[in-house]
Design a protein around this motif. Structure first.
Motif, PDB file in Angstrom:
ATOM      1  N   ASN A   1      35.719  24.640  -0.902  1.00  0.00           N
ATOM      2  CA  ASN A   1      34.300  24.422  -1.156  1.00  0.00           C
ATOM      3  C   ASN A   1      34.176  23.138  -1.966  1.00  0.00           C
ATOM      4  N   PRO A   2      33.545  22.085  -1.426  1.00  0.00           N
ATOM      5  CA  PRO A   2      33.520  20.799  -2.138  1.00  0.00           C
ATOM      6  C   PRO A   2      32.958  20.925  -3.555  1.00  0.00           C
ATOM      7  N   ASP A   3      33.670  20.333  -4.493  1.00  0.00           N
ATOM      8  CA  ASP A   3      33.306  20.328  -5.908  1.00  0.00           C
ATOM      9  C   ASP A   3      32.884  18.898  -6.250  1.00  0.00           C
ATOM     10  N   MET A   4      31.618  18.709  -6.566  1.00  0.00           N
ATOM     11  CA  MET A   4      31.106  17.360  -6.775  1.00  0.00           C
ATOM     12  C   MET A   4      31.785  16.661  -7.952  1.00  0.00           C
ATOM     13  N   ALA A   5      32.184  17.416  -8.957  1.00  0.00           N
ATOM     14  CA  ALA A   5      32.880  16.793 -10.091  1.00  0.00           C
ATOM     15  C   ALA A   5      34.208  16.196  -9.640  1.00  0.00           C
ATOM     16  N   LYS A   6      34.925  16.919  -8.760  1.00  0.00           N
ATOM     17  CA  LYS A   6      36.206  16.407  -8.269  1.00  0.00           C
ATOM     18  C   LYS A   6      36.004  15.245  -7.304  1.00  0.00           C
ATOM     19  N   LEU A   7      34.943  15.314  -6.491  1.00  0.00           N
ATOM     20  CA  LEU A   7      34.681  14.222  -5.554  1.00  0.00           C
ATOM     21  C   LEU A   7      34.275  12.953  -6.291  1.00  0.00           C
ATOM     22  N   SER A   8      33.809  13.095  -7.521  1.00  0.00           N
ATOM     23  CA  SER A   8      33.341  11.944  -8.297  1.00  0.00           C
ATOM     24  C   SER A   8      34.437  11.303  -9.144  1.00  0.00           C
ATOM     25  N   ARG A   9      35.653  11.804  -9.050  1.00  0.00           N
ATOM     26  CA  ARG A   9      36.742  11.191  -9.819  1.00  0.00           C
ATOM     27  C   ARG A   9      36.903   9.718  -9.443  1.00  0.00           C
ATOM     28  N   ARG A  10      37.217   8.907 -10.419  1.00  0.00           N
ATOM     29  CA  ARG A  10      37.372   7.473 -10.187  1.00  0.00           C
ATOM     30  C   ARG A  10      38.784   7.188  -9.685  1.00  0.00           C
ATOM     31  N   PRO A  11      38.935   6.347  -8.679  1.00  0.00           N
ATOM     32  CA  PRO A  11      40.258   6.072  -8.102  1.00  0.00           C
ATOM     33  C   PRO A  11      41.260   5.526  -9.113  1.00  0.00           C
TER      34      PRO A  11
ATOM     35  N   ALA B   1      48.160  12.532  -9.111  1.00  0.00           N
ATOM     36  CA  ALA B   1      47.242  12.276  -8.015  1.00  0.00           C
ATOM     37  C   ALA B   1      46.187  11.251  -8.409  1.00  0.00           C
ATOM     38  N   THR B   2      45.805  10.450  -7.436  1.00  0.00           N
ATOM     39  CA  THR B   2      44.587   9.652  -7.533  1.00  0.00           C
ATOM     40  C   THR B   2      43.777   9.938  -6.269  1.00  0.00           C
ATOM     41  N   THR B   3      42.457   9.962  -6.411  1.00  0.00           N
ATOM     42  CA  THR B   3      41.607  10.304  -5.274  1.00  0.00           C
ATOM     43  C   THR B   3      40.464   9.315  -5.148  1.00  0.00           C
ATOM     44  N   SER B   4      39.993   9.195  -3.915  1.00  0.00           N
ATOM     45  CA  SER B   4      38.769   8.435  -3.665  1.00  0.00           C
ATOM     46  C   SER B   4      38.005   9.147  -2.563  1.00  0.00           C
ATOM     47  N   TYR B   5      36.700   9.217  -2.727  1.00  0.00           N
ATOM     48  CA  TYR B   5      35.850   9.939  -1.774  1.00  0.00           C
ATOM     49  C   TYR B   5      34.908   8.967  -1.092  1.00  0.00           C
ATOM     50  N   ASP B   6      34.907   9.005   0.242  1.00  0.00           N
ATOM     51  CA  ASP B   6      34.016   8.171   1.043  1.00  0.00           C
ATOM     52  C   ASP B   6      32.821   9.025   1.465  1.00  0.00           C
ATOM     53  N   ARG B   7      31.677   8.782   0.855  1.00  0.00           N
ATOM     54  CA  ARG B   7      30.501   9.603   1.137  1.00  0.00           C
ATOM     55  C   ARG B   7      29.997   9.438   2.563  1.00  0.00           C
ATOM     56  N   SER B   8      30.257   8.288   3.174  1.00  0.00           N
ATOM     57  CA  SER B   8      29.743   8.046   4.520  1.00  0.00           C
ATOM     58  C   SER B   8      30.476   8.869   5.572  1.00  0.00           C
ATOM     59  N   THR B   9      31.748   9.156   5.325  1.00  0.00           N
ATOM     60  CA  THR B   9      32.549   9.936   6.281  1.00  0.00           C
ATOM     61  C   THR B   9      32.876  11.334   5.769  1.00  0.00           C
ATOM     62  N   GLN B  10      32.584  11.583   4.479  1.00  0.00           N
ATOM     63  CA  GLN B  10      32.913  12.852   3.816  1.00  0.00           C
ATOM     64  C   GLN B  10      34.423  13.098   3.777  1.00  0.00           C
ATOM     65  N   VAL B  11      35.205  12.027   3.717  1.00  0.00           N
ATOM     66  CA  VAL B  11      36.658  12.136   3.670  1.00  0.00           C
ATOM     67  C   VAL B  11      37.145  11.860   2.251  1.00  0.00           C
TER      68      VAL B  11
END
Length: 258
Positions: A144-154, A175-185
């Protein structure tokens, strides 16, 4: 459909087995569903058989499907060592080809999230529906997408977990993450550290499916979502649930007018 992306992380099947050897908390849920089935069971994206093999040990007629040859080779070897009768299919889940029909089909542990585009997601759901017996159930398991986790800075790495390497030493996974809002990836870079030395790096890309979107995709594929849970304990789904576990029913034949 777009080509499947990022599957190279599964090429080393032996390390995958080692990395996830301690992950067992989801097995009772899928095992219970398989034992309760009225017919054969299919696991899509079965990997090295982490869940498939416990189901086979319970005497269930189970088939495992995966697109990565090294993962299936490891699964076959494990099944042969235990003399377990499992059918293995090396196929793309977006085009499942089998004459067998299943009472339960399931995709565990976020596997569906390797399907990044709409056509791929609907292709999988439709293909899975077509392998089901009338009234059979497809079980989906995504986070279930967690907006706080999707907002982590790369540029802000964090400690993800620790794993035991093949030589018995402990690796810390950063881990480092980046979220692309246009593709939801959501893209992960995972660095496996022995002390200060990086001994392995993995890059993983996961498509985020938001709750209402996932319901719509199932309906588009001709599936009726009859239950939605928030975790493997089958607790009710809420906005705070870590998981989205959907029970999707294949249509029954239309009644014949006499």
């Amino acid at each position: 459909m777009k080509p499947l992306e990022g599957l190279a992380v599964y090429d080393d099947a032996d390390f995958y087995d080692q990395e996830f050897a301690a992950r067992t908390h989801d097995i009772p849920f899928f095992l219970g569903q398989a034992v309760a089935a009225r017919g054969p069971v299919l696991e899509v994206a079965c990997g090295t058989g982490r869940i498939t093999l416990p189901i086979a040990r319970a005497g269930v007629d189970v088939t495992g499907l995966d697109v990565v040859p090294s993962m299936l080779a490891r699964a076959r070897r494990r099944a042969e060592e235990e003399r377990l009768a499992v059918e293995w299919l090396e196929q793309d889940c977006r085009n499942i080809c089998t004459a067998k029909r299943f009472d339960r089909v399931f995709s565990a542990t976020n596997a569906m999230q390797h399907l990044h585009d709409l056509d791929s997601a609907v292709g999988f759901l439709t293909s899975a529906r077509n392998t089901l017996m009338p009234g059979g159930t497809l079980i989906l398991d995504v986070f279930n997408p967690d907006m706080a986790k999707l907002s982590r800075r790369p540029e802000a790495p964090y400690r993800h977990k620790s794993v035991v390497d093949r030589d018995g030493t402990t690796l810390d996974v950063q881990a480092t993450t980046s979220y692309d809002r246009s593709t939801q990836v959501l893209r992960f870079t995972l660095d496996y550290l022995r002390g200060d030395v990086c001994v392995r790096t993995k890059k993983v890309s996961m498509r985020c499916f938001f709750p209402e979107e996932l319901l719509a995709l199932c309906r588009l594929a001709g599936l009726d979502v009859v239950q939605r849970c928030g975790d493997y304990d089958q607790s009710s789904f809420t906005s705070a649930s870590p998981k989205q576990i959907l029970f999707c029913r294949a249509p029954l034949p239309a009644p014949i007018d006499l």
